[in-house]
Design a protein around this motif. Structure first.
Motif, PDB file in Angstrom:
ATOM      1  N   LEU A  81       1.031  -1.298   0.198  1.00  0.00           N
ATOM      2  CA  LEU A  81      -0.011   0.103  -0.149  1.00  0.00           C
ATOM      3  C   LEU A  81       0.930   1.226  -0.143  1.00  0.00           C
ATOM      4  O   LEU A  81       0.662   2.313  -0.867  1.00  0.00           O
ATOM      5  CB  LEU A  81      -1.036   0.107   1.161  1.00  0.00           C
ATOM      6  CG  LEU A  81      -2.229  -0.776   1.167  1.00  0.00           C
ATOM      7  CD1 LEU A  81      -2.819  -0.996   2.526  1.00  0.00           C
ATOM      8  CD2 LEU A  81      -3.150  -0.298   0.158  1.00  0.00           C
ATOM      9  N   VAL A  84       2.755   1.512  -3.287  1.00  0.00           N
ATOM     10  CA  VAL A  84       2.261   1.802  -4.469  1.00  0.00           C
ATOM     11  C   VAL A  84       1.749   3.333  -4.386  1.00  0.00           C
ATOM     12  O   VAL A  84       2.043   4.400  -5.226  1.00  0.00           O
ATOM     13  CB  VAL A  84       0.828   1.048  -4.745  1.00  0.00           C
ATOM     14  CG1 VAL A  84       0.011   1.720  -5.536  1.00  0.00           C
ATOM     15  CG2 VAL A  84       1.228  -0.249  -5.223  1.00  0.00           C
ATOM     16  N   TYR A  88       3.301   5.845  -7.116  1.00  0.00           N
ATOM     17  CA  TYR A  88       2.343   6.249  -8.413  1.00  0.00           C
ATOM     18  C   TYR A  88       1.697   7.470  -8.060  1.00  0.00           C
ATOM     19  O   TYR A  88       0.582   8.047  -8.603  1.00  0.00           O
ATOM     20  CB  TYR A  88       1.320   5.116  -8.419  1.00  0.00           C
ATOM     21  CG  TYR A  88       2.056   3.557  -9.008  1.00  0.00           C
ATOM     22  CD1 TYR A  88       1.936   3.546 -10.588  1.00  0.00           C
ATOM     23  CD2 TYR A  88       2.793   2.904  -8.130  1.00  0.00           C
ATOM     24  CE1 TYR A  88       2.675   2.648 -11.026  1.00  0.00           C
ATOM     25  CE2 TYR A  88       3.365   1.988  -8.777  1.00  0.00           C
ATOM     26  CZ  TYR A  88       3.029   1.663 -10.378  1.00  0.00           C
ATOM     27  OH  TYR A  88       4.009   0.592 -10.746  1.00  0.00           O
ATOM     28  N   ILE A  95      -7.186   5.966  -3.707  1.00  0.00           N
ATOM     29  CA  ILE A  95      -7.244   4.537  -3.619  1.00  0.00           C
ATOM     30  C   ILE A  95      -8.694   4.049  -3.169  1.00  0.00           C
ATOM     31  O   ILE A  95      -9.369   4.560  -2.369  1.00  0.00           O
ATOM     32  CB  ILE A  95      -6.236   4.142  -2.286  1.00  0.00           C
ATOM     33  CG1 ILE A  95      -4.746   4.651  -2.814  1.00  0.00           C
ATOM     34  CG2 ILE A  95      -6.166   2.527  -1.978  1.00  0.00           C
ATOM     35  CD1 ILE A  95      -3.781   4.329  -1.514  1.00  0.00           C
ATOM     36  N   LEU A 145      -5.052   2.462  -7.179  1.00  0.00           N
ATOM     37  CA  LEU A 145      -4.698   1.196  -6.222  1.00  0.00           C
ATOM     38  C   LEU A 145      -6.473   0.928  -6.152  1.00  0.00           C
ATOM     39  O   LEU A 145      -7.155   1.872  -5.489  1.00  0.00           O
ATOM     40  CB  LEU A 145      -3.894   1.066  -5.540  1.00  0.00           C
ATOM     41  CG  LEU A 145      -3.967  -0.375  -4.736  1.00  0.00           C
ATOM     42  CD1 LEU A 145      -3.133  -1.343  -5.609  1.00  0.00           C
ATOM     43  CD2 LEU A 145      -3.012  -0.198  -3.334  1.00  0.00           C
ATOM     44  N   SER A 147      -7.900  -2.039  -3.641  1.00  0.00           N
ATOM     45  CA  SER A 147      -7.344  -3.243  -2.592  1.00  0.00           C
ATOM     46  C   SER A 147      -8.609  -3.835  -2.064  1.00  0.00           C
ATOM     47  O   SER A 147      -9.339  -3.453  -1.460  1.00  0.00           O
ATOM     48  CB  SER A 147      -6.478  -2.574  -1.560  1.00  0.00           C
ATOM     49  OG  SER A 147      -6.002  -3.543  -0.596  1.00  0.00           O
ATOM     50  N   LEU A 174      -4.077  -0.443 -10.740  1.00  0.00           N
ATOM     51  CA  LEU A 174      -3.471  -1.693  -9.965  1.00  0.00           C
ATOM     52  C   LEU A 174      -4.335  -2.241  -9.105  1.00  0.00           C
ATOM     53  O   LEU A 174      -5.150  -1.661  -8.414  1.00  0.00           O
ATOM     54  CB  LEU A 174      -2.061  -1.289  -9.446  1.00  0.00           C
ATOM     55  CG  LEU A 174      -1.166  -0.935 -10.180  1.00  0.00           C
ATOM     56  CD1 LEU A 174       0.055  -0.424  -9.165  1.00  0.00           C
ATOM     57  CD2 LEU A 174      -0.425  -1.862 -10.962  1.00  0.00           C
ATOM     58  N   LEU A 176      -4.518  -5.056  -5.731  1.00  0.00           N
ATOM     59  CA  LEU A 176      -4.071  -5.566  -4.614  1.00  0.00           C
ATOM     60  C   LEU A 176      -4.924  -6.469  -4.128  1.00  0.00           C
ATOM     61  O   LEU A 176      -6.165  -5.933  -3.625  1.00  0.00           O
ATOM     62  CB  LEU A 176      -3.327  -4.581  -3.664  1.00  0.00           C
ATOM     63  CG  LEU A 176      -2.979  -5.128  -2.343  1.00  0.00           C
ATOM     64  CD1 LEU A 176      -2.051  -5.831  -2.163  1.00  0.00           C
ATOM     65  CD2 LEU A 176      -2.711  -3.624  -1.439  1.00  0.00           C
ATOM     66  N   ASP A 196      -2.206  -8.013  -9.161  1.00  0.00           N
ATOM     67  CA  ASP A 196      -0.804  -7.351  -9.318  1.00  0.00           C
ATOM     68  C   ASP A 196      -0.063  -7.561  -8.242  1.00  0.00           C
ATOM     69  O   ASP A 196       1.393  -7.354  -8.055  1.00  0.00           O
ATOM     70  CB  ASP A 196      -0.914  -5.898  -9.629  1.00  0.00           C
ATOM     71  CG  ASP A 196      -1.830  -5.822 -11.033  1.00  0.00           C
ATOM     72  OD1 ASP A 196      -1.320  -6.392 -11.935  1.00  0.00           O
ATOM     73  OD2 ASP A 196      -3.004  -4.895 -11.119  1.00  0.00           O
ATOM     74  N   VAL A 223       5.170  -3.800 -11.732  1.00  0.00           N
ATOM     75  CA  VAL A 223       4.776  -3.040 -10.696  1.00  0.00           C
ATOM     76  C   VAL A 223       5.796  -2.630  -9.934  1.00  0.00           C
ATOM     77  O   VAL A 223       6.927  -3.250  -9.477  1.00  0.00           O
ATOM     78  CB  VAL A 223       3.857  -3.931  -9.717  1.00  0.00           C
ATOM     79  CG1 VAL A 223       3.313  -2.900  -8.548  1.00  0.00           C
ATOM     80  CG2 VAL A 223       2.574  -4.299 -10.355  1.00  0.00           C
TER      81      VAL A 223
END
Length: 391
Positions: A81, A84, A88, A95, A145, A147, A174, A176, A196, A223
């Motif tokens: 976490l 990323v 990014y 997120i 992201l 998650s 991405l 997670l 990812d 990544v």
């Protein structure tokens, strides 16, 4: 298992498999060298780590160079976490996660919010599942992201991970997944699913505590995450620190055993779970929390209306009983000191009283059919006594 203990808290931690302990012990005694030493003893430790990395990667369908060893899933989640977020942030600072995630994810997201990131929390329905339409509506150009945990640690609810990954990737985001409760219990292939970054922990799959791993995709799209720990450049610079060779060897063996015995174990455990539920649901005022179809086979979260879960737990573990001690829980072991109701159950729409009246049973491969009648009889007696006290 100890004859004086019936352990039904396997989502909190598991007993180490004797075969795992057997391969681990020599690296605590005879083969204790540092895996980064270049002498013969160090090279032996290095080779053992290399073999373990292959065993872990095989279990999740990854390549060995995509596996980073950590101290457990919590560290892996933090590394993913925060990594990323840092790497990014030039794209955006948004997120998306879920209100029912493990505290390792939620607390890290709260930290990131304090650092200027914006986090959107997906709601869940009464059965614990997210809605893909809500996920799509929350995606933005600055989202970096998504998650979502594969299997919820309290209810066993299994999210539609493939579909979630697809939605994220279509938006160029991405994905997670905290797979701590899924790895070693159900088949996972990160490439087929589209994960990812993936987190796992050894002590959930009959390995030791203090070791886990983070999968970081390297192909076809790499990544990139920065190091969280500095000081030596271990684990290809992702995570500095002398490697826990005994733990890593043990994690590798646990993954190898899981890959070979997962189907056999799942069938046996499912049979025990269904037997337990059928007996418990004969108790008046009892129901199952969470989706009963999209659910891992070893978990049963049961609501005993009008009965405090802590009172049940204490009654089951009372040494003055003439029965074995019975270990169950009323939520995540990582939040067991909290006096708040389960955030997972309240997010599913249960009121605080119902959440406080719920018990998690998590069955493992060392449980037997003979355990179930003992547990059910004990719970029936405790529930009847507690209800009689307030009637």
């Amino acid at each position: 298992m100890n004859d004086n203990l019936i352990y039904l808290d396997n989502n909190a931690t598991t007993k180490i498999d004797p075969r795992v302990l057997e391969v681990m012990l020599p690296y605590l005694t005879d083969y204790f060298a540092n895996a980064n030493s270049t002498h013969q003893f160090g090279l032996r430790a290095h080779d053992a780590v290399k073999a373990a990395r292959k065993q872990v990667s095989n279990l999740i369908g990854a390549e060995p160079n995509e596996v980073i060893f950590t101290s457990g899933a919590t560290e892996a989640i933090n590394l993913a976490l925060k990594g990323v977020a840092e790497n990014y942030s030039n794209k955006g600072k948004h997120i998306i996660t879920v209100a029912t995630e493990h505290s390792a994810v939620l607390d890290t997201c709260k930290y990131l919010e304090s650092r200027g990131f914006e986090v959107s929390y997906l709601s869940v329905a009464s059965d614990g599942l997210i809605a893909l339409d809500e996920l799509k509506s929350l995606l933005r150009p600055d989202t970096i992201l998504v998650s979502v945990m594969y299997v919820n640690n309290e209810t066993g609810v299994v999210q539609p991970i493939r579909e979630i990954a697809s939605v994220a990737h279509e938006a160029g985001v991405l994905f997670l997944s905290d797979c701590t409760q899924a790895v070693g219990k159900i088949a996972i292939n990160v490439n087929e699913i589209g994960i990812d970054l993936l987190c796992l922990s050894g002590h959930k799959i009959y390995g030791p505590k203090g070791v886990g791993a983070l999968y970081v995709r390297q192909s076809p799209t790499r990544v990139r995450i920065p190091a969280l720990l500095h000081g030596g450049g271990h684990e290809r610079g992702f995570r500095s620190g002398t490697l826990n060779v005994p733990g890593i060897v043990a994690l590798g063996k646990a993954c190898e055993i899981a890959s070979l015995e997962m189907d056999k174990d799942s069938n046996a455990i499912l049979s025990l779970r269904d037997y337990l539920e059928s007996e418990l649901c004969s108790i008046e005022g009892t129901s199952i929390n969470g989706n009963v179809t999209n659910r891992l086979y070893n978990v049963s979260n049961v609501l005993f209306r009008g009965v405090d879960s802590d009172a049940i737990i204490m009654g089951l573990s009372n040494p003055e009983n003439d029965l074995p001690l019975i270990a169950v829980s009323n939520g995540s072991a990582c939040t067991s000191t909290s006096i708040e109701p389960s955030h997972v159950l309240t997010a599913m729409g249960l009121d605080e009283t119902a959440a406080f009246n719920s018990i998690r049973f998590s069955i493992g491969k060392y449980n037997s059919r003979e355990d179930i009648p003992i547990v059910v009889a004990a719970i029936k007696n405790i529930v009847a006594d507690l209800r009689a006290m307030v009637s």
